[in-house]
Scaffold this active site. Structure first.
Site, mmCIF file in Angstrom:
data_model
loop_
_atom_site.group_PDB
_atom_site.id
_atom_site.type_symbol
_atom_site.label_atom_id
_atom_site.label_comp_id
_atom_site.label_asym_id
_atom_site.label_seq_id
_atom_site.Cartn_x
_atom_site.Cartn_y
_atom_site.Cartn_z
ATOM 1 N N SER A 89 0.782 -1.225 0.000
ATOM 2 C CA SER A 89 0.000 0.000 0.000
ATOM 3 C C SER A 89 0.817 1.280 0.000
ATOM 4 O O SER A 89 0.246 2.369 -0.110
ATOM 5 C CB SER A 89 -0.967 0.011 1.192
ATOM 6 O OG SER A 89 -2.086 -0.782 0.896
ATOM 7 N N TYR A 186 -10.627 2.270 5.618
ATOM 8 C CA TYR A 186 -9.547 1.988 4.680
ATOM 9 C C TYR A 186 -10.004 0.906 3.711
ATOM 10 O O TYR A 186 -10.367 -0.198 4.119
ATOM 11 C CB TYR A 186 -8.304 1.540 5.437
ATOM 12 C CG TYR A 186 -7.088 1.441 4.559
ATOM 13 C CD1 TYR A 186 -6.262 2.539 4.372
ATOM 14 C CD2 TYR A 186 -6.779 0.261 3.905
ATOM 15 C CE1 TYR A 186 -5.145 2.459 3.549
ATOM 16 C CE2 TYR A 186 -5.678 0.169 3.090
ATOM 17 C CZ TYR A 186 -4.863 1.265 2.910
ATOM 18 O OH TYR A 186 -3.773 1.176 2.098
ATOM 19 N N SER A 187 -10.008 1.218 2.424
ATOM 20 C CA SER A 187 -10.499 0.276 1.420
ATOM 21 C C SER A 187 -9.655 0.336 0.161
ATOM 22 O O SER A 187 -9.476 1.411 -0.428
ATOM 23 C CB SER A 187 -11.959 0.573 1.060
ATOM 24 O OG SER A 187 -12.394 -0.293 0.023
ATOM 25 N N ASN A 188 -9.158 -0.794 -0.269
ATOM 26 C CA ASN A 188 -8.409 -0.850 -1.512
ATOM 27 C C ASN A 188 -9.264 -0.472 -2.715
ATOM 28 O O ASN A 188 -8.740 0.019 -3.727
ATOM 29 C CB ASN A 188 -7.836 -2.257 -1.707
ATOM 30 C CG ASN A 188 -6.767 -2.576 -0.695
ATOM 31 O OD1 ASN A 188 -5.815 -1.842 -0.521
ATOM 32 N ND2 ASN A 188 -6.934 -3.695 0.010
ATOM 33 N N GLY A 328 2.729 -0.485 4.020
ATOM 34 C CA GLY A 328 2.167 -1.418 3.056
ATOM 35 C C GLY A 328 2.434 -2.852 3.449
ATOM 36 O O GLY A 328 3.464 -3.158 4.050
#
Length: 374
Positions: A89, A186-188, A328
């Site tokens: 990330s 938090y979201s990809n 990340g």
């Protein structure tokens, strides 16, 4: 690729390997004693992390590297600061900087609904792309639920790659967790949508746009946003592992091969500790986006539990002053880079991600110690 909150804030059997210290850059051999506190913090982090760990740190006068454990199991191979690994990330900061360049060019407006650029993409299941803004996607306040793309392995294309549109549709099958702007999740999926935004506005694949706009101009010759289908790490590289610890023993197995397009603009980038430091230093010095855009990146939303801005996070160091960071995690790696605006920097990685018990407190302590140690 999961990013973890900071509040001060995703078989081989061997005996534990003793810590090994490696110094590079402008430091000399006797200077090892100058970093005893950081070395102790690194050893503590590595003892709860992967087979090996390393920190690349310093200030405007020079940089140095400490390594503990091993980069390759069943050997004694210190991790070097110029070895490649998957940064997870931390890729989001590259994506965010690319979007902010488009804002600087007047091609994207932060407070425009994403439907302005991607009509019909964010719709259904309670989502309305006219209400979800580009800013909210960047700061994870869109209300879009969390999503781990690795859970979508069945969505693979016949050639073994993944399409952004397919991954986004899968992510949006999860119901909203808040109204747009109503909370931080938090979201990809947010950053997969931003990758598609970059593609639509630039007319380029996102890997090409980020490479031409960020990686190449900064001279990041050891940083790669891989083309879909390109699964290997450049050399030299640090292998990543799955596994865990049981007392003095560790149990590690190599991470199975996967296509990085499953993470795309949310986490596909490959880099080194040295290149990551160069990137974050350039960004926070105003050499990647305009001063106005950088101010927007650094300004957190009032609804975030941590000072998360637009792809970058602020923290206050134990010795005073602010630092900027992102972390990340992907299979095989956990990493984080943190810089201050007076030239101090610390970039850390370990070659395993222990999803059930990641050593985040030890990671936070290590970064703070490296930046604050006199």
């Amino acid at each position: 690729m999961k990013q973890h909150s900071r509040k001060r804030l995703p078989a081989v059997i061997g005996a534990a390997v003793a810590a090994v210290v490696v110094l590079t850059g402008t430091t000399t051999a006797h200077a090892a004693e100058d970093h005893s506190a950081t070395r102790a913090a690194l050893n503590s982090f590595q003892s709860a992390a992967g087979p090996g760990a390393a920190v690349y740190a310093g200030n405007s006068a020079g940089s140095w590297t400490l390594s503990a454990g091993t980069g390759t199991i069943n050997t004694v191979k210190p991790i070097r600061s110029d070895e490649h690994f998957r940064i997870g990330s931390q890729s989001k900061t590259f994506t965010a900087a690319t979007v902010l360049q488009l804002v600087d060019e007047g091609r994207v407006a932060l407070d425009a609904g994403i439907d302005t650029y991607l009509p019909g993409t964010v719709t259904g299941n309670g989502y309305d792309g006219a209400r979800i803004t580009v800013r909210q996607l960047l700061q994870h306040t869109s209300g879009i639920a969390g999503y781990d793309p690795l859970g979508s392995i069945a969505l693979v294309e016949p050639d073994g790659t993944y399409k952004l549109t397919t991954l986004i549709r899968e992510g949006l099958k999860r119901a909203p967790v808040s109204a747009p702007g109503g909370g931080f999740t938090y979201s990809n999926t947010n950053y997969l949508i931003l990758g598609l935004l970059i593609e639509k506005v630039t007319g380029q694949p996102v890997h090409q746009a980020v490479t031409q706009r960020i990686i190449e101009p900064l001279g990041l010759t050891h940083t790669v946003f891989p083309v879909p289908g390109h699964r290997s790490l450049p050399t030299p590289s640090v292998p990543g592992y799955h596994g865990g610890r049981l007392g003095p023993f560790f149990f590690w197995s190599p991470v199975l091969d996967y296509d990085p397009s499953v993470f795309s603009s949310a986490g596909a980038v490959i880099s080194t500790l040295e290149d990551l430091t160069t990137f974050y230093q350039a960004l926070t010095a105003g050499r990647v986006v305009s001063p106005a855009a950088l101010a927007e990146m650094e300004r957190p939303s009032p609804v975030t539990p941590i000072p998360y801005g637009l792809g970058i996070v602020r923290t206050t160091l134990s010795c005073g002053g602010d630092a900027w960071w992102h972390n990340g995690a992907v299979p095989g790696y956990l990493s984080e880079t943190m810089v201050t605006k007076d030239g101090r920097h610390a970039s850390v990685m370990t070659n395993a991600y222990l999803a059930s018990n990641p050593p985040l407190q030890q990671l936070n302590t290590l970064l703070d110690t490296a930046l604050c140690e006199k």
